[in-house]
Design a protein around this motif. Structure first.
Motif, short mmCIF file in Angstrom:
data_model
loop_
_atom_site.label_atom_id
_atom_site.label_comp_id
_atom_site.label_asym_id
_atom_site.label_seq_id
_atom_site.Cartn_x
_atom_site.Cartn_y
_atom_site.Cartn_z
N LEU A 70 -43.08 -10.83 -19.92
CA LEU A 70 -42.02 -11.29 -20.81
C LEU A 70 -41.11 -12.35 -20.18
O LEU A 70 -40.63 -13.24 -20.87
CB LEU A 70 -41.18 -10.09 -21.26
CG LEU A 70 -40.07 -10.35 -22.26
CD1 LEU A 70 -40.66 -10.82 -23.59
CD2 LEU A 70 -39.26 -9.10 -22.47
N LYS A 71 -40.86 -12.27 -18.88
CA LYS A 71 -39.90 -13.16 -18.22
C LYS A 71 -40.13 -14.64 -18.53
O LYS A 71 -39.22 -15.31 -19.02
CB LYS A 71 -39.90 -12.94 -16.71
CG LYS A 71 -39.08 -11.79 -16.26
CD LYS A 71 -39.08 -11.70 -14.73
CE LYS A 71 -38.30 -10.50 -14.26
NZ LYS A 71 -38.25 -10.43 -12.81
N PRO A 72 -41.31 -15.20 -18.25
CA PRO A 72 -41.48 -16.64 -18.52
C PRO A 72 -41.41 -16.98 -20.00
O PRO A 72 -40.91 -18.04 -20.38
CB PRO A 72 -42.84 -16.97 -17.91
CG PRO A 72 -43.54 -15.67 -17.75
CD PRO A 72 -42.49 -14.62 -17.63
N GLN A 73 -41.90 -16.08 -20.85
CA GLN A 73 -41.85 -16.35 -22.28
C GLN A 73 -40.42 -16.33 -22.81
O GLN A 73 -40.05 -17.14 -23.65
CB GLN A 73 -42.70 -15.31 -23.03
CG GLN A 73 -44.17 -15.43 -22.75
CD GLN A 73 -44.96 -14.34 -23.42
OE1 GLN A 73 -44.43 -13.28 -23.77
NE2 GLN A 73 -46.25 -14.57 -23.62
N PHE A 74 -39.62 -15.40 -22.31
CA PHE A 74 -38.23 -15.30 -22.74
C PHE A 74 -37.47 -16.56 -22.34
O PHE A 74 -36.76 -17.15 -23.15
CB PHE A 74 -37.60 -14.05 -22.12
CG PHE A 74 -36.17 -13.82 -22.51
CD1 PHE A 74 -35.82 -13.58 -23.82
CD2 PHE A 74 -35.17 -13.83 -21.55
CE1 PHE A 74 -34.49 -13.36 -24.19
CE2 PHE A 74 -33.85 -13.61 -21.91
CZ PHE A 74 -33.51 -13.37 -23.23
N LEU A 89 -35.85 -19.26 -24.98
CA LEU A 89 -34.42 -19.58 -24.95
C LEU A 89 -34.20 -21.08 -24.84
O LEU A 89 -33.40 -21.66 -25.57
CB LEU A 89 -33.73 -18.88 -23.79
CG LEU A 89 -33.26 -17.46 -24.01
CD1 LEU A 89 -32.61 -16.93 -22.74
CD2 LEU A 89 -32.32 -17.33 -25.17
N GLN A 90 -34.91 -21.71 -23.92
CA GLN A 90 -34.74 -23.14 -23.72
C GLN A 90 -35.15 -23.92 -24.96
O GLN A 90 -34.52 -24.91 -25.32
CB GLN A 90 -35.54 -23.61 -22.50
CG GLN A 90 -34.96 -23.11 -21.20
CD GLN A 90 -35.85 -23.41 -20.01
OE1 GLN A 90 -37.04 -23.66 -20.13
NE2 GLN A 90 -35.26 -23.35 -18.83
N ALA A 91 -36.20 -23.46 -25.63
CA ALA A 91 -36.69 -24.16 -26.82
C ALA A 91 -35.73 -24.06 -28.00
O ALA A 91 -35.57 -25.02 -28.74
CB ALA A 91 -38.05 -23.60 -27.22
N VAL A 92 -35.09 -22.92 -28.17
CA VAL A 92 -34.29 -22.73 -29.38
C VAL A 92 -32.82 -23.08 -29.21
O VAL A 92 -32.15 -23.40 -30.18
CB VAL A 92 -34.41 -21.30 -29.95
CG1 VAL A 92 -35.83 -21.00 -30.31
CG2 VAL A 92 -33.83 -20.28 -29.03
#
Length: 134
Positions: free
Chosen positions: A29-33, A37-40
């Protein structure tokens, strides 16, 4: 979790609370989270107001002192946040993240006894520094 409580869980649920499985989910989950966050954040300024909640949930979920059931609940909610497809697709900017936020807030309310001031402080410090560590 006590042995008696564990016996009352369905077999697949009990397996989901295994420390190794939770650690694997946390690592996945860490890299996806972080990427989500950065994308949205650039596209959804209103989400910045709820960023402290997202980070508080994240820091509680990765805290080794958080009980397995609370950890699993929060990791599930954070996982829902990073999923590309969900009940209300995230491509609908006005509404797309409302379901994600609702799931997160419900999860936080469910495990609120395990969310500590330290989790909130860590989230606030990360926001103040503009330096979110994962």
């Amino acid at each position: 979790m006590t042995a008696a409580n564990r016996e009352n869980l369905p077999e697949e649920s009990a397996g989901a609370l295994e420390p190794d499985k939770l650690a694997a989910e946390e690592a996945r989950l860490k890299p996806q989270f972080r990427a989500k966050l950065q994308a949205v954040l650039g596209r959804l300024p209103w989400l910045r107001d709820r960023l402290a909640d997202l980070l508080t949930a994240y820091y509680c979920a990765i805290d080794p002192a958080t009980p397995a059931r609370a950890k699993a609940t929060l990791l599930g909610a954070l996982g829902y946040f990073v999923l590309p497809l969900d009940a209300v697709p995230d491509m609908f900017l006005a509404l797309g993240y409302t379901d994600d936020l609702a799931v997160l807030l419900l999860a936080m309310r469910t495990v609120q006894a395990h969310i500590t001031q330290q989790h909130r402080d860590r989230a606030q410090q990360a926001l103040e520094k503009g330096d979110i560590h994962f």
